[in-house]
Design an enzyme around this catalytic site. Structure first.
Site, PDB file in Angstrom:
ATOM      1  N   CYS A  23      -2.096  10.590   0.658  1.00 20.66           N
ATOM      2  CA  CYS A  23      -0.761  10.134   0.266  1.00 20.66           C
ATOM      3  C   CYS A  23      -0.701   9.953  -1.245  1.00 20.66           C
ATOM      4  O   CYS A  23       0.296  10.297  -1.890  1.00 20.66           O
ATOM      5  CB  CYS A  23      -0.423   8.822   0.972  1.00 20.66           C
ATOM      6  SG  CYS A  23       1.215   8.166   0.570  1.00 20.66           S
ATOM      7  N   GLY A  47       0.998  -0.292  -8.736  1.00 22.47           N
ATOM      8  CA  GLY A  47       0.438  -1.596  -8.401  1.00 22.47           C
ATOM      9  C   GLY A  47      -0.914  -1.542  -7.728  1.00 22.47           C
ATOM     10  O   GLY A  47      -1.339  -2.532  -7.122  1.00 22.47           O
ATOM     11  N   CYS A 124       1.509   3.103   5.616  1.00 27.26           N
ATOM     12  CA  CYS A 124       2.781   2.633   5.067  1.00 27.26           C
ATOM     13  C   CYS A 124       3.993   3.297   5.712  1.00 27.26           C
ATOM     14  O   CYS A 124       4.995   2.637   5.993  1.00 27.26           O
ATOM     15  CB  CYS A 124       2.798   2.846   3.558  1.00 27.26           C
ATOM     16  SG  CYS A 124       2.551   4.560   3.037  1.00 27.26           S
TER      17      CYS A 124
END
Length: 363
Positions: A23, A47, A124
């Site tokens: 990803c 992040g 996710c």
């Protein structure tokens, strides 16, 4: 969608994929960077808990370096280890010098809307969909048998080999455990299990990796004194690599020798390599093991090839191992709960002690 097709194909082949790594390479820092390429941004901030050291502006030909974050538990260099140098050069990681606790304190101080948000878990893009439900929806179910690796005894049934990964404990629903998945027969849809997963004579130190990608484009000069991660987490293991040319013009592979045993090696997962605090790159663990793979007895292999599994009759009555403690409820300590694959996507290994976790990380 690439991520979905990748996961499905890997599970159908009996491997345990790591979609988080791809990803990052294909979507977050692949398609996204391509989409903003005309906007003339100097850097992309993310992040992730990691550090990247860029060369001085006057030395643009030098490589950027991916390094461990301050928070060794939350460190995410493992998930970034398959990036290209071109991708790494455009990234900055502002949280790399902070611990997760410090980030939460800052979020509270500035009253950010996500200050109380729980740590993210799982994949996710699945959102609230349970991983078992996702697999069942895209692959379906196919009843198969569970056999004990050492004896070939028929212990029970499963929903399909793709719901299980090497080292998995949850979801087997077998008494007298703990039981662990040790091998899978993909062709015959058979799952082999054992209660002796951590026995000394059945451990693995040797495996092969393919699809190698080095962050500076080349393998390290000294490949006999490296550290390795075979899963996300703070634990490292000393290792050495032997590069082998690929067959029939295929890409090179590396044989990895670990300095200590690891029970949770699963084909399809990534192995990331480090020198000190620097992440060098990674490769995909292959399913072609050496003779240190978990031994499955001849009887178990013969039964697995049996076309009509109904001839096996009813599962055997499992005897509780003598060392298991019987609780007041009458159940053996270690009896398996019928959990799901979402709790066991990455193969489980015996957790190292804090000293083992930190012994290969320089201060």
């Amino acid at each position: 969608m690439f991520q979905v097709s990748y996961i499905i194909e890997e599970y159908q082949c009996g491997r345990t994929p790591n979609p988080d790594v791809l990803c990052n390479t294909r979507i977050k820092f692949g398609s996204f960077m391509d989409a903003i390429s005309s906007m003339k941004f100097d850097r992309v901030a993310s992040g992730h808990y990691a550090n990247v050291v860029h060369p001085p502006a006057s030395e643009t030909d030098e490589d950027s370096v991916l390094e461990l974050s301050q928070d060794m538990v939350k460190d995410q260099t493992y998930f970034l280890s398959h990036l290209s140098q071109a991708q790494l050069k455009r990234l900055i990681f502002p949280l790399g010098c902070l611990s997760k606790d410090e980030v939460r304190k800052l979020a509270t101080k500035f009253d950010l809307p996500n200050k109380d948000r729980k740590d993210s878990q799982g994949i996710c893009f699945l959102g609230k969909i349970k991983f078992n439900e996702f697999i069942a929806r895209h692959i379906g179910e196919n009843k198969g048998v569970i056999l004990e690796a050492e004896s070939g005894d028929f212990l029970g049934n499963h929903r399909g080999f793709w719901f299980y990964t090497i080292g998995q404990r949850q979801g087997l629903c077998l008494p007298g455990g703990p039981w662990y998945v040790v091998e899978k027969d993909i062709k015959n849809n058979v799952v082999f299990v054992s209660r002796n997963y951590f026995s000394d004579e059945k451990r693995r130190r040797l495996f092969r990796v393919g699809s190698l990608k080095w962050l500076n484009g080349l393998p390290p000069n000294q490949i006999s004194q490296l550290e390795c991660k075979v899963r996300h987490g703070p634990a490292f293991c000393n290792c050495s690599l032997i590069m082998e040319p690929g067959e029939d013009g295929h890409e090179d592979v590396a044989v990895v020798h670990l300095s200590q045993d690891d029970q949770g090696l699963a084909a399809g997962q990534f192995a990331a390599f480090y020198r000190g605090r620097t992440c060098l790159g990674s490769g995909v663990i292959l399913e072609s093991w050496d003779d240190q793979g978990f031994p499955v007895c001849a009887r178990a292999l013969e039964i697995a090839r049996l076309e009509d599994k109904s001839l096996l009759g009813k599962p055997v009555k499992i005897k509780v191992k003598p060392e298991n403690v019987i609780t007041e409820s009458g159940e053996a300590d270690g009896t398996e709960l019928c959990g799901g694959l979402e709790n066991s996507r990455i193969a489980a290994a015996k957790p190292p002690t804090p000293m083992q976790q930190l012994s290969f990380i320089p201060s």
